[in-house]
Design a protein around this motif. Sequence first.
Motif, mmCIF file in Angstrom:
data_model
loop_
_atom_site.group_PDB
_atom_site.id
_atom_site.type_symbol
_atom_site.label_atom_id
_atom_site.label_comp_id
_atom_site.label_asym_id
_atom_site.label_seq_id
_atom_site.Cartn_x
_atom_site.Cartn_y
_atom_site.Cartn_z
ATOM 1 N N THR A 168 0.840 -1.206 0.000
ATOM 2 C CA THR A 168 0.000 0.000 0.000
ATOM 3 C C THR A 168 0.868 1.246 0.000
ATOM 4 O OG1 THR A 168 -1.797 -1.139 1.146
ATOM 5 C CG2 THR A 168 -1.771 1.268 1.289
ATOM 6 N N LEU A 169 1.860 1.264 0.874
ATOM 7 C CA LEU A 169 2.751 2.422 0.931
ATOM 8 C C LEU A 169 3.610 2.526 -0.322
ATOM 9 C CD1 LEU A 169 3.812 2.442 4.687
ATOM 10 C CD2 LEU A 169 2.110 3.851 3.535
ATOM 11 N N ALA A 170 3.977 1.393 -0.896
ATOM 12 C CA ALA A 170 4.750 1.407 -2.147
ATOM 13 C C ALA A 170 3.906 1.990 -3.284
ATOM 14 C CB ALA A 170 5.222 0.000 -2.496
ATOM 15 N N ALA A 171 2.627 1.627 -3.327
ATOM 16 C CA ALA A 171 1.741 2.157 -4.376
ATOM 17 C C ALA A 171 1.618 3.671 -4.258
ATOM 18 C CB ALA A 171 0.368 1.496 -4.291
ATOM 19 N N LEU A 172 1.493 4.158 -3.025
ATOM 20 C CA LEU A 172 1.418 5.609 -2.820
ATOM 21 C C LEU A 172 2.746 6.284 -3.180
ATOM 22 C CD1 LEU A 172 -0.588 5.732 0.526
ATOM 23 C CD2 LEU A 172 -1.354 6.580 -1.712
ATOM 24 N N TRP B 252 8.038 8.840 -6.086
ATOM 25 C CA TRP B 252 9.122 8.518 -5.177
ATOM 26 C C TRP B 252 9.538 7.066 -5.370
ATOM 27 C CZ3 TRP B 252 6.053 10.763 -0.493
ATOM 28 C CH2 TRP B 252 6.345 12.122 -0.327
ATOM 29 N N PRO B 253 10.721 6.696 -4.876
ATOM 30 C CA PRO B 253 11.076 5.275 -4.857
ATOM 31 C C PRO B 253 10.039 4.497 -4.036
ATOM 32 C CG PRO B 253 13.000 6.635 -4.353
ATOM 33 C CD PRO B 253 11.808 7.551 -4.373
ATOM 34 N N SER B 254 9.844 3.248 -4.374
ATOM 35 C CA SER B 254 8.787 2.440 -3.748
ATOM 36 C C SER B 254 8.871 2.363 -2.228
ATOM 37 C CB SER B 254 8.805 1.024 -4.322
ATOM 38 O OG SER B 254 8.472 1.057 -5.680
ATOM 39 N N ASP B 255 10.063 2.438 -1.675
ATOM 40 C CA ASP B 255 10.202 2.299 -0.224
ATOM 41 C C ASP B 255 10.216 3.639 0.517
ATOM 42 O OD1 ASP B 255 12.690 3.149 -1.140
ATOM 43 O OD2 ASP B 255 13.804 1.844 0.223
ATOM 44 N N HIS B 256 9.969 4.723 -0.173
ATOM 45 C CA HIS B 256 10.068 6.054 0.431
ATOM 46 C C HIS B 256 9.150 6.203 1.653
ATOM 47 C CE1 HIS B 256 11.122 10.366 0.285
ATOM 48 N NE2 HIS B 256 9.893 10.539 0.759
ATOM 49 N N LEU B 257 7.867 5.952 1.492
ATOM 50 C CA LEU B 257 6.937 6.142 2.613
ATOM 51 C C LEU B 257 7.157 5.110 3.718
ATOM 52 C CD1 LEU B 257 3.670 7.180 0.763
ATOM 53 C CD2 LEU B 257 5.108 8.595 2.238
ATOM 54 N N TRP B 258 7.625 3.926 3.363
ATOM 55 C CA TRP B 258 7.938 2.923 4.393
ATOM 56 C C TRP B 258 9.085 3.427 5.268
ATOM 57 C CZ3 TRP B 258 5.286 -1.000 6.195
ATOM 58 C CH2 TRP B 258 5.913 -1.873 7.079
ATOM 59 N N GLN B 259 10.066 4.064 4.651
ATOM 60 C CA GLN B 259 11.169 4.633 5.418
ATOM 61 C C GLN B 259 10.668 5.760 6.322
ATOM 62 O OE1 GLN B 259 14.493 5.760 2.957
ATOM 63 N NE2 GLN B 259 14.625 3.746 2.013
ATOM 64 N N VAL B 260 9.820 6.629 5.786
ATOM 65 C CA VAL B 260 9.243 7.708 6.597
ATOM 66 C C VAL B 260 8.499 7.112 7.789
ATOM 67 C CG1 VAL B 260 7.543 9.584 6.625
ATOM 68 C CG2 VAL B 260 9.089 9.338 4.668
ATOM 69 N N LEU B 261 7.680 6.110 7.542
ATOM 70 C CA LEU B 261 6.914 5.449 8.600
ATOM 71 C C LEU B 261 7.831 4.880 9.674
ATOM 72 C CD1 LEU B 261 4.162 4.371 9.646
ATOM 73 C CD2 LEU B 261 4.602 2.319 8.264
ATOM 74 N N SER B 262 8.962 4.366 9.260
ATOM 75 C CA SER B 262 9.909 3.728 10.181
ATOM 76 C C SER B 262 10.834 4.726 10.870
ATOM 77 C CB SER B 262 10.751 2.707 9.417
ATOM 78 O OG SER B 262 9.910 1.751 8.818
ATOM 79 N N GLY B 263 10.685 6.008 10.573
ATOM 80 C CA GLY B 263 11.519 7.027 11.206
ATOM 81 C C GLY B 263 12.867 7.197 10.549
ATOM 82 N N ILE B 264 13.018 6.664 9.345
ATOM 83 C CA ILE B 264 14.266 6.785 8.588
ATOM 84 C C ILE B 264 14.124 7.950 7.624
ATOM 85 C CG2 ILE B 264 15.786 5.643 6.925
ATOM 86 C CD1 ILE B 264 14.666 2.951 8.066
ATOM 87 N N GLU C 45 16.904 15.047 -5.528
ATOM 88 C CA GLU C 45 18.178 15.752 -5.395
ATOM 89 C C GLU C 45 19.051 15.667 -6.652
ATOM 90 O OE1 GLU C 45 21.167 16.121 -1.736
ATOM 91 O OE2 GLU C 45 20.899 14.067 -2.458
ATOM 92 N N SER C 46 19.090 14.532 -7.294
ATOM 93 C CA SER C 46 19.972 14.371 -8.448
ATOM 94 C C SER C 46 19.220 14.477 -9.777
ATOM 95 C CB SER C 46 20.696 13.020 -8.369
ATOM 96 O OG SER C 46 19.746 11.974 -8.400
#
Length: 118
Positions: free
Chosen positions: A53-57, A63-75, A82-83
């Motif tokens: 679900t977060l990857a789809a968003l 964004w990269p597929s794991d972007h929101l998962w990282q945000v959720l995890s505090g990363i 940027e590039s």
Amino acid sequence: MAKDWAAVATAITTRMAELDMKQSELKERSGLALQTVREIQLNLQPRDRSKRTLAALSDALGWPSDHLWQVLSGIDPGDPDESDPLLAELTAIKGAITVLTDRVEEIERRLAVDGEQP
């Protein structure tokens, strides 16, 4: 580790504003139900969601597929834009326009001092 759904909601809302995207468009791009998009974006019912679900968003927001998962995890996922060479070029163009605008304003001020109208 605590999950930060408020940070996810903020990230989504900020990105949607950057992209001038409405919830209905995010729903279409992500393939998720509008209720799911609304709940996550507005942090209405924080509960476990699948990584998919977060990857789809994330994908729908460019964004990269794991972007929101990282945000959720505090990363801190960093700035995925940027590039991006197009954004770098846009920044350069905006700088050049600012320089030109400043120069035109200075010319107009000098003409006004000399009693001429631009």
